[in-house]
Design a protein around this motif. Sequence first.
Motif, PDB file in Angstrom:
ATOM      1  N   ILE A   7      -3.039  70.849 173.407  1.00  0.00           N
ATOM      2  CA  ILE A   7      -2.886  69.242 173.266  1.00  0.00           C
ATOM      3  C   ILE A   7      -2.199  68.682 171.908  1.00  0.00           C
ATOM      4  CG2 ILE A   7      -3.853  67.102 173.626  1.00  0.00           C
ATOM      5  CD1 ILE A   7      -4.189  68.684 175.909  1.00  0.00           C
ATOM      6  N   ALA A   8      -0.991  68.596 172.131  1.00  0.00           N
ATOM      7  CA  ALA A   8      -0.491  67.829 170.804  1.00  0.00           C
ATOM      8  C   ALA A   8       0.202  66.491 170.984  1.00  0.00           C
ATOM      9  CB  ALA A   8       0.818  68.812 170.559  1.00  0.00           C
ATOM     10  N   VAL A   9      -0.202  65.760 170.033  1.00  0.00           N
ATOM     11  CA  VAL A   9       0.143  64.269 170.154  1.00  0.00           C
ATOM     12  C   VAL A   9       0.625  63.848 168.600  1.00  0.00           C
ATOM     13  CG1 VAL A   9      -1.917  63.782 171.576  1.00  0.00           C
ATOM     14  CG2 VAL A   9      -2.176  63.501 168.996  1.00  0.00           C
ATOM     15  N   PRO A  10       1.398  62.709 168.921  1.00  0.00           N
ATOM     16  CA  PRO A  10       1.966  62.147 167.503  1.00  0.00           C
ATOM     17  C   PRO A  10       0.908  61.241 166.575  1.00  0.00           C
ATOM     18  CG  PRO A  10       2.453  60.639 169.261  1.00  0.00           C
ATOM     19  CD  PRO A  10       1.842  61.741 170.008  1.00  0.00           C
ATOM     20  N   GLU A  11       1.430  61.554 165.549  1.00  0.00           N
ATOM     21  CA  GLU A  11       0.505  60.604 164.508  1.00  0.00           C
ATOM     22  C   GLU A  11       0.219  59.302 164.522  1.00  0.00           C
ATOM     23  OE1 GLU A  11       0.117  60.737 159.598  1.00  0.00           O
ATOM     24  OE2 GLU A  11       2.037  61.227 160.369  1.00  0.00           O
ATOM     25  N   HIS A  12       1.223  58.553 165.087  1.00  0.00           N
ATOM     26  CA  HIS A  12       1.269  57.180 165.054  1.00  0.00           C
ATOM     27  C   HIS A  12       0.029  56.502 166.263  1.00  0.00           C
ATOM     28  CE1 HIS A  12       4.387  57.877 168.089  1.00  0.00           C
ATOM     29  NE2 HIS A  12       3.816  56.853 168.634  1.00  0.00           N
ATOM     30  N   TRP A  13      -0.314  57.683 167.079  1.00  0.00           N
ATOM     31  CA  TRP A  13      -1.451  57.062 168.162  1.00  0.00           C
ATOM     32  C   TRP A  13      -2.833  56.743 167.710  1.00  0.00           C
ATOM     33  CZ3 TRP A  13      -1.096  60.560 173.194  1.00  0.00           C
ATOM     34  CH2 TRP A  13       0.230  60.433 173.736  1.00  0.00           C
ATOM     35  N   PHE A  59      -4.067  68.926 168.284  1.00  0.00           N
ATOM     36  CA  PHE A  59      -3.022  69.112 167.149  1.00  0.00           C
ATOM     37  C   PHE A  59      -2.267  67.705 166.943  1.00  0.00           C
ATOM     38  CE2 PHE A  59      -4.058  73.222 168.711  1.00  0.00           C
ATOM     39  CZ  PHE A  59      -4.449  73.973 167.560  1.00  0.00           C
ATOM     40  N   VAL A  60      -2.248  67.413 165.793  1.00  0.00           N
ATOM     41  CA  VAL A  60      -1.344  66.130 165.595  1.00  0.00           C
ATOM     42  C   VAL A  60       0.339  66.791 164.919  1.00  0.00           C
ATOM     43  CG1 VAL A  60      -1.214  64.088 164.384  1.00  0.00           C
ATOM     44  CG2 VAL A  60      -3.440  64.869 164.999  1.00  0.00           C
ATOM     45  N   VAL A  61       1.170  66.054 165.552  1.00  0.00           N
ATOM     46  CA  VAL A  61       2.534  66.607 165.149  1.00  0.00           C
ATOM     47  C   VAL A  61       3.531  65.558 164.848  1.00  0.00           C
ATOM     48  CG1 VAL A  61       2.453  68.712 166.787  1.00  0.00           C
ATOM     49  CG2 VAL A  61       3.184  66.665 167.532  1.00  0.00           C
ATOM     50  N   ASP A  62       4.351  65.940 163.745  1.00  0.00           N
ATOM     51  CA  ASP A  62       5.365  65.077 163.550  1.00  0.00           C
ATOM     52  C   ASP A  62       6.697  64.849 164.678  1.00  0.00           C
ATOM     53  OD1 ASP A  62       7.018  67.288 163.013  1.00  0.00           O
ATOM     54  OD2 ASP A  62       7.068  66.966 160.840  1.00  0.00           O
ATOM     55  N   PRO A  63       7.570  64.015 164.118  1.00  0.00           N
ATOM     56  CA  PRO A  63       8.433  63.713 165.160  1.00  0.00           C
ATOM     57  C   PRO A  63       9.330  65.149 165.653  1.00  0.00           C
ATOM     58  CG  PRO A  63       8.742  61.902 163.695  1.00  0.00           C
ATOM     59  CD  PRO A  63       7.561  62.850 163.378  1.00  0.00           C
ATOM     60  N   ALA A  64       9.203  66.176 164.564  1.00  0.00           N
ATOM     61  CA  ALA A  64       9.903  67.652 164.929  1.00  0.00           C
ATOM     62  C   ALA A  64       9.037  68.460 165.383  1.00  0.00           C
ATOM     63  CB  ALA A  64      10.524  68.036 163.415  1.00  0.00           C
ATOM     64  N   HIS A  65       7.866  68.200 165.965  1.00  0.00           N
ATOM     65  CA  HIS A  65       6.922  68.826 166.688  1.00  0.00           C
ATOM     66  C   HIS A  65       6.413  69.816 165.637  1.00  0.00           C
ATOM     67  CE1 HIS A  65       4.883  69.458 170.267  1.00  0.00           C
ATOM     68  NE2 HIS A  65       4.984  70.647 170.075  1.00  0.00           N
ATOM     69  N   LYS A  66       6.208  69.628 164.410  1.00  0.00           N
ATOM     70  CA  LYS A  66       5.613  70.469 163.288  1.00  0.00           C
ATOM     71  C   LYS A  66       4.394  69.909 163.132  1.00  0.00           C
ATOM     72  CE  LYS A  66       9.890  71.702 160.888  1.00  0.00           C
ATOM     73  NZ  LYS A  66      10.542  71.521 159.759  1.00  0.00           N
ATOM     74  N   MET A  73      -7.862  62.288 161.039  1.00  0.00           N
ATOM     75  CA  MET A  73      -7.344  63.867 161.306  1.00  0.00           C
ATOM     76  C   MET A  73      -7.447  64.515 160.026  1.00  0.00           C
ATOM     77  SD  MET A  73      -3.393  63.544 161.321  1.00  0.00           S
ATOM     78  CE  MET A  73      -2.224  63.434 159.948  1.00  0.00           C
ATOM     79  N   LYS A  74      -7.929  65.760 160.335  1.00  0.00           N
ATOM     80  CA  LYS A  74      -7.757  66.738 158.907  1.00  0.00           C
ATOM     81  C   LYS A  74      -6.505  67.295 158.628  1.00  0.00           C
ATOM     82  CE  LYS A  74      -9.673  70.687 159.582  1.00  0.00           C
ATOM     83  NZ  LYS A  74     -10.570  71.831 160.012  1.00  0.00           N
ATOM     84  N   ARG A  75      -6.084  67.158 157.413  1.00  0.00           N
ATOM     85  CA  ARG A  75      -4.718  67.486 157.322  1.00  0.00           C
ATOM     86  C   ARG A  75      -4.586  69.022 156.843  1.00  0.00           C
ATOM     87  NH1 ARG A  75      -0.998  63.343 157.462  1.00  0.00           N
ATOM     88  NH2 ARG A  75      -1.898  61.351 157.258  1.00  0.00           N
ATOM     89  N   GLU A  76      -5.612  69.272 156.169  1.00  0.00           N
ATOM     90  CA  GLU A  76      -5.611  70.756 155.877  1.00  0.00           C
ATOM     91  C   GLU A  76      -5.606  71.593 157.150  1.00  0.00           C
ATOM     92  OE1 GLU A  76      -8.388  71.672 152.709  1.00  0.00           O
ATOM     93  OE2 GLU A  76      -7.464  70.231 151.429  1.00  0.00           O
ATOM     94  N   GLN A  77      -4.925  72.611 157.135  1.00  0.00           N
ATOM     95  CA  GLN A  77      -5.107  73.449 158.489  1.00  0.00           C
ATOM     96  C   GLN A  77      -4.736  75.063 158.306  1.00  0.00           C
ATOM     97  OE1 GLN A  77      -2.681  72.436 161.895  1.00  0.00           O
ATOM     98  NE2 GLN A  77      -1.691  71.098 160.654  1.00  0.00           N
ATOM     99  N   THR A  78      -5.009  75.996 159.101  1.00  0.00           N
ATOM    100  CA  THR A  78      -4.560  77.272 158.654  1.00  0.00           C
ATOM    101  C   THR A  78      -3.808  77.511 159.878  1.00  0.00           C
ATOM    102  OG1 THR A  78      -6.915  78.012 157.868  1.00  0.00           O
ATOM    103  CG2 THR A  78      -5.154  79.718 158.860  1.00  0.00           C
ATOM    104  N   LEU A  79      -2.101  77.812 159.553  1.00  0.00           N
ATOM    105  CA  LEU A  79      -1.148  77.792 160.414  1.00  0.00           C
ATOM    106  C   LEU A  79      -0.970  79.375 160.700  1.00  0.00           C
ATOM    107  CD1 LEU A  79       1.299  75.076 159.475  1.00  0.00           C
ATOM    108  CD2 LEU A  79      -0.442  74.865 161.164  1.00  0.00           C
TER     109      LEU A  79
END
Length: 469
Positions: free
Chosen positions: A164-170, A193-200, A223-229
């Motif tokens: 599940i990935a959604v945009p930040e402005h939601w 997962f919260v993603v930017d317009p580039a799907h990052k 949302m929690k901005r720190e994450q392990t990628l």
Amino acid sequence: MSETDTDIQDAPGVAESELDEDDRLKPEFVRAVLDAVQNGDDEAARALVEPLHPADIADLFELASHEERRDLARAVTDLLDGDVFAEMNDYVREDLIDALEPHQVADIAAELDTDDAVAIIEDMEEEDQRAVLRALDPDDRAAIEEALSYPEESAGRLMQRELIAVPEHWTVGHVLDYLRGNEDLTTDFWEIFVVDPAHKPIGTCELSWILRTPRGVSLSDVMKREQTLIPVEMDQEEVALRFQKYALISAAVVDASGRLVGMITVDDVVHIISEEAGEDALLLSGAGDGDINEPVLDSYKARVRWLIANLGTALVAATIISMFEGTISRMVTLAALMPIVAGVGGNAGTQTMAVTVRALATNQLTDSNSMRTIRREILVALLNGSTIAVVLGCAVALVFQNPALGGVIAAAMMTNILIAGLAGVIVPLTMDRFNADPAVASSIFVTMTTDSMGFLVFLGLATAAGLTA
């Protein structure tokens, strides 16, 4: 009484409970199922198997012999879904897959998450693999082909693309409506997962936060901005280490450009941790995959090369012994005592090697602390060597009424344990430095060192001391 227990109790000749507390199938239950299949009573066999968990059905097939598996599969075909194949031993799964048509394998793969589907398809022959892929829906085929393009045992093979990935402005309300209004979304997830317009990926939201937060609150506020990628080509062993180190439940997988391409969940990592730990233990012993379902010829090929290598190291030790034939002939007692020096030294080296290999596997041992580790193992070896040398030297001196012999064997034991400690840490470190798996052949080199040096030091000291009967 559970449903499973009731069915087992009703089955003729089967005890009241055929599953013990840790869900392992008992011999009586397995025999009852296989007898029903052999007697052509598929209905009775199916009635026994149907209540079982998919993992237990997979275990049932593993407990059956090669000849019995295909008849059992025919009797319970409709119960062999993707969940069962996902839990099955690799060799057993390959055995059954070979008996299925490509469209049947495709039907099974379509039921699974991408990572489990890849596990089924990746070991098939190339021609069969293409046939299965052709039978899949275009979307499923594209996802699996992409996964197969990544290296084996990498995050790309391990990850699942259903997330599940959604945009930040939601807002939280948007997310809840999205989750409730889309039936095709994955059902197994712990965070969004919260993603930017580039799907990052730029952050995550745990489900508990979503459920407890008012609808009008923006995701950017909770949302929690720190994450392990996890990079898509990261080795699965490193992935498991990150999950352990940071206590992760799930983690985003990103490609080279930083775009979100999948996620890895802790249930997959638990399997990897168990698999890697078992693999290292088996490699240390030279037993190959060490799977009781592995074909006999594969087991033979995996083991015989290490036995031949051991034969070579044994010949080195024998050559050293032959150099001191005169010393041994003058004092036969040396022949009885020298295996003690080599054996205890070998055990000391194995202890150090096991600790070192584990530390390398878990990233506890790196270039930054390797010298400190070597110094530590030298100190441990000195303490162990001193203790064993004193005990053995005194015992030999008293038993054989020969203080000089006691002193020689004490000095030899002290020296060999020190050598064993050094070999146990330096051999794995050296192999790791040259990008070789330290679990594969460390034991052979360490054993060769402790045996050869043990005999050399003991017999050499005895020769120098001029010991005679």
